[in-house]
Scaffold this motif. Structure first.
Motif, PDB file in Angstrom:
ATOM      1  N   GLU A1254       0.811  -1.204   0.000  1.00  0.00           N
ATOM      2  CA  GLU A1254       0.000   0.000   0.000  1.00  0.00           C
ATOM      3  C   GLU A1254       0.858   1.273   0.000  1.00  0.00           C
ATOM      4  N   HIS A1255       2.139   1.110   0.276  1.00  0.00           N
ATOM      5  CA  HIS A1255       3.009   2.287   0.295  1.00  0.00           C
ATOM      6  C   HIS A1255       3.886   2.357  -0.922  1.00  0.00           C
ATOM      7  N   VAL A1256       3.476   1.616  -1.920  1.00  0.00           N
ATOM      8  CA  VAL A1256       4.290   1.598  -3.137  1.00  0.00           C
ATOM      9  C   VAL A1256       3.399   1.975  -4.319  1.00  0.00           C
ATOM     10  N   LEU A1257       3.946   2.905  -5.103  1.00  0.00           N
ATOM     11  CA  LEU A1257       3.228   3.257  -6.327  1.00  0.00           C
ATOM     12  C   LEU A1257       4.027   2.735  -7.493  1.00  0.00           C
ATOM     13  N   TYR A1258       3.396   2.269  -8.507  1.00  0.00           N
ATOM     14  CA  TYR A1258       4.139   1.758  -9.655  1.00  0.00           C
ATOM     15  C   TYR A1258       3.380   2.001 -10.927  1.00  0.00           C
ATOM     16  N   ASP A1259       4.081   1.900 -11.964  1.00  0.00           N
ATOM     17  CA  ASP A1259       3.492   2.139 -13.269  1.00  0.00           C
ATOM     18  C   ASP A1259       3.424   0.817 -14.035  1.00  0.00           C
ATOM     19  N   GLY A1260       2.291   0.586 -14.632  1.00  0.00           N
ATOM     20  CA  GLY A1260       2.146  -0.670 -15.384  1.00  0.00           C
ATOM     21  C   GLY A1260       1.760  -1.826 -14.488  1.00  0.00           C
ATOM     22  N   ALA A1261       1.956  -3.036 -15.058  1.00  0.00           N
ATOM     23  CA  ALA A1261       1.546  -4.252 -14.325  1.00  0.00           C
ATOM     24  C   ALA A1261       2.755  -4.865 -13.651  1.00  0.00           C
ATOM     25  N   LEU A1262       2.527  -5.314 -12.460  1.00  0.00           N
ATOM     26  CA  LEU A1262       3.600  -6.011 -11.744  1.00  0.00           C
ATOM     27  C   LEU A1262       3.565  -7.519 -12.053  1.00  0.00           C
ATOM     28  N   VAL A1263       2.401  -8.020 -12.356  1.00  0.00           N
ATOM     29  CA  VAL A1263       2.233  -9.477 -12.551  1.00  0.00           C
ATOM     30  C   VAL A1263       2.205  -9.768 -14.046  1.00  0.00           C
ATOM     31  N   ASP A1264       2.803 -10.888 -14.394  1.00  0.00           N
ATOM     32  CA  ASP A1264       2.815 -11.347 -15.786  1.00  0.00           C
ATOM     33  C   ASP A1264       3.438 -10.361 -16.748  1.00  0.00           C
ATOM     34  N   ALA A1265       4.483  -9.761 -16.236  1.00  0.00           N
ATOM     35  CA  ALA A1265       5.184  -8.877 -17.153  1.00  0.00           C
ATOM     36  C   ALA A1265       6.041  -9.710 -18.082  1.00  0.00           C
ATOM     37  N   PRO A1266       5.840  -9.642 -19.361  1.00  0.00           N
ATOM     38  CA  PRO A1266       6.581 -10.527 -20.271  1.00  0.00           C
ATOM     39  C   PRO A1266       8.047 -10.147 -20.378  1.00  0.00           C
ATOM     40  N   LEU A1267       8.839 -11.181 -20.342  1.00  0.00           N
ATOM     41  CA  LEU A1267      10.260 -10.973 -20.537  1.00  0.00           C
ATOM     42  C   LEU A1267      10.669 -11.393 -21.949  1.00  0.00           C
ATOM     43  N   GLY A1268       9.747 -12.031 -22.629  1.00  0.00           N
ATOM     44  CA  GLY A1268      10.049 -12.458 -23.989  1.00  0.00           C
ATOM     45  C   GLY A1268      10.732 -13.808 -24.017  1.00  0.00           C
ATOM     46  N   ARG A1269      11.084 -14.247 -25.232  1.00  0.00           N
ATOM     47  CA  ARG A1269      11.730 -15.537 -25.394  1.00  0.00           C
ATOM     48  C   ARG A1269      13.212 -15.363 -25.176  1.00  0.00           C
TER      49      ARG A1269
END
Lengths: 1316, 179
Positions: A1254-1269
């Motif tokens: 709750e004390h962290v703000l972030y941009d975008g998605a934290l889960v299932d962020a693709p790293l690619g092949r």
């Protein structure tokens, strides 16, 4: 026997006598021809010439018959007293039957005829009244008889004559006419007062002699009677009578006043009965004669007269005889009526009950007679004779009615001539029984009635009779009982018959002996002749040839008696040894399970008697047969003494029979003596194993074969059952031993002269053995034999021969399932029948027949079979390197055993193979077979069995080597110390496989081996224990920290860690404990990457524990490597996974397993005795691997690094210790770098999580962020801008997953400190 | 006067036998013909013959003055033979008649045979000389009852010999009472 016909009183008997050199066949033929003429019509009788003789002659118109009867024997001499009382007993006429041949002359035939008559009849005898001699011309017609010079009393019947029977009939009628004429003469003699006096003088009077009689007017030269009576020789009685004053004037026939009697001066004792001198007796004789001459009306008149007189003056016997005559007349008249008017004749019970009553009364009268005590004993005999005949007559009337289905023509014909009787039902089966009952209901006469009448015959009075009469009466009695189907009564009487005959034989023999003895004594010089007789006896053994014609009949009679009583004396049979075939006997044909049947005490009694009869005959071979049969069939009820005596007499009889040259021998008798035959298994070194030749092609036995001996998965395996009963293998020319168990149920020593094996197939030489079985015991016998050719040897059973007996084969089939089932079914059937009765009485024997009838048919019996294989080589162990066969080892140590083998046979050995067994194998196999082990444990057990065997050898070294006869060969066996092993066996299998073929025949597809076993005692000490294995993660910094605290082995560890690079290492630690009394040096090494093999060594003192630390490069296993099921080393099938593990648990287990396997293959540990050269391996297999250990040892799939960057990635945030220091509210980038360490390219996603979120703000998605092949060794990067809005400590977790998978393949964590 | 009782199994095996000597007067005098018997031979076979024809018992009777006779030795065998032979008649009569008591079913030599056939085809055979119809009937009924009690023993089959002493005592008592 026509003598006992009901109407015998009306029979004119004509004796048929063979004369001259007539053959028996011819005589029988002509006698049979004559015997067909049973009755002559009165009208056919030629009338007499003179009036005096015409008294009994029939009138030409009379309707009656003269009944003829043809006995073949003259009456017994004791009966001649009855001449006047019962004329029908005697042959009134005699016919000589002669055949004329070339040599005989008529005069000589006549002389012979007269001579034989003189022999047969005493000279003072009244009979025969007429005689004639028939001379039958022989067929060839070439006789020299001159028919012209016919002598009186001779008739020649030419062969050319056509209707001989008619001719004979005419001749017989002439003879009868003569007889009737003579009747008149007799009567005229008796009608004189003197005659009547004589008639009344005694109970059984005699004819007055001719000299006493007033000379009749006519001369009687033509009659044969005076010719006899005129002989000068007279018996003393007649002499005495002839001295008396006899000449009295005849006042007329039968008119003698009674007062004259006293003047005759007859002995007073004789006049006791006939004192009245009434005419009753005379009338009775008259009646008899009229009855014989077929004139029943006249006979009735005279009988009635006589009876009325007898009622006034009681004369019981004559009265009885007159009643008998009356009854006979009634029967004859009834018969005549039935002959003439067939239809009108009806059955009326009342009609014949009168006749029966009459006969019965007569019998009763005879029974009542009390003979004068002072009189001679013959009166008893005669009275008994008359009584018995009267009773028999009564019984025969009833029997005739019974057997002819009621009163009628058939019954009457039967009474006149028993030959006419219809056949009676025979046997004891149901059909015969119903037929008998039918007879009873049809005739109205019950069997009991007949038997009742018959039982009156039997009594002590039978002893009065002469032998011949007695035998005759008893035979009649027996045959009557047999007709009625009363077998037990029949047999009772037959016993008396046998007793009677035997008494005659024995007494006759004794008399004969006495006669010869007295002959000797009466010689000229008594003493001398005795002496000489003795001398003769001493010098020459005289053996009389016994006549044995009748013996067979007596024996048959005796065995019939016994059979009816339930004892089969023919069970044991005689065998002619010349054409004897050894008959076989099946083991369980005997059935001891039977209810007792029959009257044991009687059975024993009659068997004893039967033996006595056979001994007295003497028939030694029959004695033996009887005795053995009795022993066999009665041994359950025979007492010990009886058994002994029976056996004794049988043995004696056998000896006697052999001495007498009896060619027959007794078949084997003593039940089933053989209990079992079994092949003694040869010594283990001689046991043969058969293997297919295809096995030779395989170089090595299949790995895992030692695990094959597991339990069968099938509860019932028919194949296994088949192989279990397979043939025993034996080698040609080697001695086989069989254990034979014999039983003796008797109380005497049973001697078996000859016991041998009965075999088929290969020729088998077996010596014969003689054995004596102790009483009531079993005996075990060892029989040996040698098969002389290869092939199949079948042991069918045993050939057994008792002394003096025939050999007998006893089959002993193998117990097969069907056989057992059959036996069990049979036994249960018998047991079910026990105590129940379906057939009682004499039919009881039928039961067993019905029970054993079923299932005899298609029974295939299997026998003990041996396969005889060609001669085999023999090898022995000459020497071994072990002292006392014992071996001491440390755990993990290896030692070598040397065995020296020597070929001691003339055959080479070209096949050698070693197999091993040790004490660890059995329990391990049992545990495996149990199936309760987990998969992992199963693998461990199998590994221990297969990969670390106790014994092993180098098979390749010995391949193809041949040990020649007498040569030696050394075999080396390696023995590894394994804890828990206490003993082992080295089995050396050898054989001669590549034989030289004698023929071109296809070589056998099997070969045979023998096995030598060498047992080894093994002692294994466990001195080092490895435990507490652990694997720790290792990082250089951590290592630095650890080494900083001044460890003693710092240098060592450093050296080891020298090549441990920054990452990818871990530490293996193991505690090694020395439980033995000797220090050991332990060395651990690793073998990774093949380049360097660093090791760490430490000495472990006794009782102390040393920790071994070994750095390890992390192990890398890709999922295909570890995601395999745990293998099974054996080729066992049906491995069912019993553990109910979830998929995740299973994966974990597999990972653990495969990583451990890799670890154990990398790390190797050895030990060495500090003082001494012994060394060996140290096994780490005891140690378990845990999940943290696995985590530490394995290489991660993806290495993840998380960094925190400021200013758009330009500057990395500063660190404070392990944490990253960031200012609050500052925008930073969390950069995640995932490096693919695996062999394959991976599609990765990233999950980030910052806590507290709750004390962290972030941009975008934290889960299932693709790293690619990400390819191998490549790096995938992701950046997330983050702002920590509060001061404090945060953690950032990054987990890298492959796409779609839930589990992370790599993870990292960063701590972040947020400051103002 | 003596009585001989045999209990026979359906397969003719004696299960029990009893010889009872009664105090009653002996049977009526035998036939005059059986007196003054000759003793013409001494061979063993003649002995058998004499015994079987009933002559020896006559001789005994005459020597002992008509007193009680002991049924032993050869005589016993003869009595068994007679009992056995009477089975022929018993079987015949049983087939025709319904009653269990067969009065004077057979006679042989001097003996009269009465029988009692149980429904299980066990036969009681009694050899006696005099007439004692009611007594014999009562005796048989009592023996039957005793026999049934023995048969109720589950270990006793139709073929096993009766060895019970109680049975023996009671049968003897019954014989004393009725015969």
């Amino acid at each position: 026997m026509d003598d006992y016909a009901v109407c015998a009183l009306a029979h004119v008997r004509i004796l048929l006598v063979p004369i001259g050199s007539i053959s028996k066949r011819t005589f029988d033929q002509w006698a049979a021809e004559i015997r067909t003429i049973e009755a002559l019509r009165l009208s056919d009788i030629p009338p007499g010439t003179r009036d005096e003789k015409a008294r009994f002659m029939p009138s030409p118109k009379s309707r009656g018959y003269i009944h003829l009867n043809y006995p073949s024997h003259p009456p017994s001499s004791s009966l001649f007293d009855l001449a006047l009382f019962r004329p029908s007993l005697f042959p009134l006429g005699v016919i000589g039957i002669a055949s004329c041949s070339r040599t005989d002359s008529l005069s000589s035939i006549l002389a012979e005829f007269n001579a034989s008559l003189k022999e047969m009849f005493p000279q003072d005898c009244l009979y025969p009244l007429a005689r004639n001699c028939f001379i039958f011309e022989e067929d060839d017609g070439s006789t020299n008889l001159n028919l012209g010079d016919l002598l009186p009393g001779l008739v020649v019947i030419p062969s050319a004559m056509g209707n001989k029977k008619e001719n004979i009939e005419t001749l017989l009628a002439d003879l009868c006419s003569n007889i009737l004429g003579e009747f008149s003469t007799i009567m005229s003699n008796l009608e004189t007062p003197l005659g009547n006096e004589y008639l009344n003088a005694a109970l059984f009077p005699k004819m007055p002699s001719a000299s006493d009689m007033p000379r009749p007017l006519d001369d009687d030269s033509r009659t044969p009677l005076p010719s006899f009576n005129s002989q000068p020789e007279l018996t003393t009685v007649n002499k005495r009578q002839s001295l008396l004053p006899t000449r009295t004037s005849s006042t007329g026939p039968g008119m003698m006043p009674p007062s004259r009697q006293s003047t005759l001066g007859l002995p007073a004792r004789k006049s006791g009965i006939g004192a009245a001198s009434s005419h009753g007796r005379l009338f009775k004789v008259l009646g008899d004669l009229f009855l014989l001459s077929g004139r029943t009306e006249d006979a009735t008149i005279w009988y009635t007269e006589a009876v009325s007189l007898f009622k006034l003056q009681p004369d019981t016997i004559w009265h009885a005889a007159a009643s008998e005559g009356q009854a006979t007349i009634a029967l004859v008249e009834a018969w005549m009526a039935s002959q003439s008017t067939v239809c009108a004749f009806a059955t009326r019970p009342g009609q014949w009950s009168d006749i029966v009553d009459k006969v019965e009364t007569a019998a009763g009268l005879y029974a009542k007679v009390t003979p004068p005590t002072t009189d001679n004993q013959y009166h008893y005999a005669h009275l008994s004779f008359l009584y018995v005949h009267a009773v028999l007559r009564h019984a025969n009337v009833l029997l005739s009615v019974w057997i002819a289905r009621g009163w009628g023509q058939l019954a009457l014909s039967t009474m006149l001539s028993p030959r006419a009787a219809p056949p009676a039902p025979r046997g004891q089966d149901a059909a015969a029984r119903t037929q008998r009952e039918k007879l009873s209901s049809l005739s109205g006469v019950s069997r009991a009635q007949v038997a009742d009448a018959l039982s009156d015959v039997h009594g002590p009075w039978l002893l009065h009779l002469s032998h011949r009469e007695r035998i005759g009466v008893l035979e009649q009695l027996a045959s009557r009982y047999a007709l009625l189907g009363f077998r037990r009564k029949e047999v009772y009487v037959l016993r008396e018959v046998v007793g009677c005959i035997m008494d005659l034989i024995v007494c006759g023999r004794a008399e004969g002996d006495a006669a010869t003895f007295f002959d000797g004594v009466n010689g000229s010089s008594p003493g001398g002749s005795m002496q000489s007789a003795r001398m003769q006896m001493a010098d020459v053994a005289v053996r009389e040839t016994d006549r044995v014609d009748g013996n067979r009949s007596i024996v048959a009679l005796v065995s019939y008696i016994c059979r009816v009583h339930g004892v089969d004396l023919d069970i044991v049979k005689h065998i002619d040894p010349n054409n004897a075939s050894v008959d076989e006997k099946h083991a369980d044909d005997e059935d001891a399970l039977e209810d007792p049947s029959g009257w044991a005490e009687i059975q024993v009694g009659i068997v004893r008697e039967a033996l006595a009869v056979a001994e007295a005959l003497p028939e030694p071979s029959v004695v033996a047969q009887f005795a053995f049969s009795a022993l066999k069939s009665l041994h359950t009820v025979l007492s010990d003494d009886d058994q002994l005596s029976l056996f004794g007499s049988a043995s004696r009889a056998l000896t006697a029979a052999r001495r007498r040259g009896d060619p027959r021998i007794i078949e084997y008798w003593s039940g089933q003596p053989v209990v079992s035959v079994e092949l003694v298994p040869p010594h283990t070194t001689r046991q043969l194993v058969e293997s297919p030749v295809s096995l030779l092609a395989q170089r090595q036995p299949v790995e895992g074969s030692s695990l094959l001996r597991t339990t069968d998965p099938f509860l019932y395996n028919p194949r296994k059952a088949m192989t279990a009963q397979g043939k025993t293998l034996v080698a040609e020319g080697e001695t086989l031993e069989f254990l034979v168990t014999l039983a003796n149920p008797y109380v005497f020593d049973l001697e078996l002269q000859n016991v041998s094996l009965s075999t088929t197939g290969v020729t088998f030489t077996t010596p014969h053995t003689r054995v004596v079985l102790a009483p009531t015991s079993t005996h075990t016998l060892t029989l040996t034999g040698t098969p002389s050719r290869p092939g199949l040897l079948t042991i069918r059973g045993l050939l057994v021969q008792a002394p003096g007996g025939a050999p007998r084969e006893f089959l002993l089939p193998l117990a097969s399932a069907e056989e057992d089932e059959r036996a069990a079914r049979r036994r249960s059937a018998v047991q079910c029948e026990m105590g129940r009765v379906k057939f009682s009485g004499l039919e009881r024997k039928r039961r067993s027949v019905g029970a054993s009838g079923e299932g005899k048919g298609g029974r295939v019996r299997r026998f003990l079979e041996c396969k005889v294989v060609p001669v085999q080589p023999a090898v022995r162990i000459r020497w071994s390197s072990l002292a006392h066969g014992a071996l001491m080892l440390y755990d993990g140590e290896r030692s070598t055993i040397r065995l020296t083998l020597e070929n001691v046979s003339p055959l080479p050995v070209d096949f050698l193979r070693l197999t091993f067994d040790d004490s660890t194998v059995g329990p391990a196999q049992a545990a495996l077979a149990e199936g309760e082990l987990s998969v992992f444990e199963t693998y461990e057990t199998e590994y221990a069995l297969l990969k670390r065997p106790v014994f092993s050898w180098d098979a390749a070294r010995h391949e193809g080597r041949v040990i020649r006869p007498g040569q030696k060969e050394v075999v080396e066996v390696v023995c590894a110390g394994k804890v828990g092993c206490t003993s082992g066996v080295i089995s050396v299998a050898y054989g001669y496989v590549n034989r030289k073929q004698a023929t071109l025949a296809q070589p056998a597809d099997v070969f045979h081996t023998r096995t030598l076993a060498y047992p080894v005692l093994v002692t294994v000490y466990q001195m080092l224990e490895c435990n507490a294995m652990d694997i720790l993660p290792f990082s250089p910094t951590a290592a630095g920290e650890k080494t900083g605290d001044g460890d003693a082995r710092e240098g060592d560890v450093r050296a080891l860690l020298g090549d441990a690079e920054e990452a990818g290492w871990c530490l293996l630690t193991v505690d090694v404990r020395n439980t033995y009394g000797v220090p050991f040096e332990v060395t651990f090494g690793r073998d990774q990457d093949g380049k360097s093999t660093p090791s760490t060594t430490s000495v472990v003192a006794p009782g102390s524990t040393a920790r071994i630390i070994l750095p390890l490069k992390k192990l890398h296993l890709s999922p295909p490597d570890w995601d395999k099921p745990i293998p099974t080393l054996s080729d066992r099938q049906f491995v069912v996974d019993k553990s109910a593990l979830s998929a995740a648990e299973q994966r974990a287990q597999r990972q653990l397993f495969w990583h451990r396997e890799r670890l154990l293959s990398v790390v190797h540990a050895t030990w060495r005795e500090v003082r001494g050269g012994r060394s060996g391996e140290l096994s780490l297999r005891r140690c378990r691997m845990t999940w943290p250990m696995l985590e530490a040892v394995r290489v991660e799939g993806v290495s993840v690094r998380i960094g925190v960057w400021r200013d758009g990635g330009g500057e990395e945030a500063g660190r404070r210790g392990e944490a990253v220091s960031v200012r609050g509210g500052e925008f930073v980038y969390v950069r995640v770098e995932a490096t693919n360490m695996t062999e394959d390219a991976l599609a990765l996603t990233l999950d980030l999580a910052a806590e507290p979120a709750e004390h962290v703000l972030y941009d975008g998605a934290l889960v299932d962020a693709p790293l690619g092949r990400v390819g191998t060794g490549e790096r995938g990067t992701a950046e997330v801008p983050v702002c920590f809005v509060a001061c404090g400590r945060f953690t950032v977790d990054g987990r890298v997953r492959t796409v779609g998978a839930a589990e992370a393949v790599g993870a990292a964590r960063v701590r972040v400190v947020v400051e103002e | 006067m003596s009585h001989h009782l045999f209990i026979l199994s359906p397969s003719d095996t004696p299960l029990y036998s009893l010889t009872h000597l009664s105090s009653r007067p002996a049977a009526p005098a035998p036939s005059p013909l059986s007196a003054n018997l000759p003793s013409w031979s001494t061979s063993a076979f003649a002995g058998t013959l004499t015994a079987l024809s009933g002559a020896s018992s006559m001789a005994q009777m005459s020597t002992q003055g008509g007193g009680v006779r002991m049924g032993g030795g050869q005589d016993r065998h003869v009595i068994q033979m007679i009992a056995n032979a009477s089975l022929d008649m018993i079987e015949d009569v049983v087939r025709r008649e319904n009653g269990m008591y067969l009065k004077a079913v057979d006679k042989f030599n001097e003996w009269t045979i009465s029988a009692f056939v149980t429904p299980g085809n066990t036969k009681f055979v009694l050899l006696h000389e005099g007439k004692n119809d009611d007594g014999i009937r009562a005796f048989f009924v009592e023996v039957w009852e005793l026999y049934l009690k023995t048969m109720m023993n589950p270990f006793h089959t139709a073929h096993s010999t009766i060895r019970s002493s109680v049975f023996d005592t009671r049968v003897r008592a019954s014989a004393k009472k009725y015969l």
